[in-house]
Design an enzyme around this catalytic site. Sequence first.
Site, PDB file in Angstrom:
ATOM      1  N   ASN A 137      -7.131  -5.644 -13.634  1.00 56.96           N
ATOM      2  CA  ASN A 137      -7.508  -6.274 -12.365  1.00 56.96           C
ATOM      3  C   ASN A 137      -8.644  -5.496 -11.689  1.00 56.96           C
ATOM      4  OD1 ASN A 137      -6.257  -3.962 -11.494  1.00 56.96           O
ATOM      5  ND2 ASN A 137      -4.749  -4.972 -10.173  1.00 56.96           N
ATOM      6  N   GLU A 144      -5.989  -0.791  -5.722  1.00 55.66           N
ATOM      7  CA  GLU A 144      -5.834  -2.169  -6.190  1.00 55.66           C
ATOM      8  C   GLU A 144      -6.806  -3.087  -5.432  1.00 55.66           C
ATOM      9  OE1 GLU A 144      -4.126  -2.548  -8.768  1.00 55.66           O
ATOM     10  OE2 GLU A 144      -2.163  -1.593  -8.720  1.00 55.66           O
TER      11      GLU A 144
END
Length: 252
Positions: A137, A144
């Site tokens: 990702n 993140e």
Amino acid sequence: MITVSVHPTAEEACATAASEVIKGLRIRPELVLGLATGGTMRAFHAALARLHRSEGVSFARAMIFNLDDHVGVPADHPQSFRRFMRETLFDLVDVDPARCFMPDGMAQNLDAAAAAYDRQISAAGGIDLQILGIGRNAHIAYNEPGSAHDSRTQVVALAAQTIKLAARAFAPAAPPRRGLTMGIGTILEARRIILIAGGADKKQAVARALAPPPRTACPASALQRHKDVLFCLDSAASFGADRLGFGARMPM
Ligand code: F6R
């Protein structure tokens, strides 16, 4: 500026990155080196250990700062990042354990441990060379998607995809849901950064990281803000590798 070097295999991409570290240690034996964990790093650490032996270059005066730790995973747990570093690198080279650091995911006060980690890095004079992997990702360390590009070392919630990927290794226990990670801002302060990626499952993340502009939805795109970044890729992880040819270097 991001320079891309594409290699026929992941092993060769790792060997190129490892030889950059060895060069750095030759120039400055007190190198402050930032390291990572994860599957990609196994071959990289093996290459580093090989070069340490064959070139006779010492890590004894270097300082090592790891990127991140899981929250609540003790050092002797089979999946602990401390154990990973010991088994894949520290036991194979002549590092001084007193000069190796990792954020402490077992700390009582995680916020205080995070702030202390940034102070430790500053006290060492900052990181000379930071090694990174990349998540599917496009996370870097445990930053993140959505992480601010000026973030400091901090406690973070792991993305669902990251937790899912870790679940098999931690089974039958539940995987950790939080990490203590260097922030993107902390990472961008390193004087030089080398990101290593191999395999088709990293291709999309790499392509997104290289596509301007830098944006918080894609943590690795923050690297576009840095003046000296090298991506060491295998051909499978490299979008456009065919166009560039192996070993091509593409200034961004
Ligand atoms: C771990 C870290 C992570 C990994 C990334 C890729 O210290 O910084 O960002 O680099 O999750 O992991 P692998 O290599 O297992 O695909």
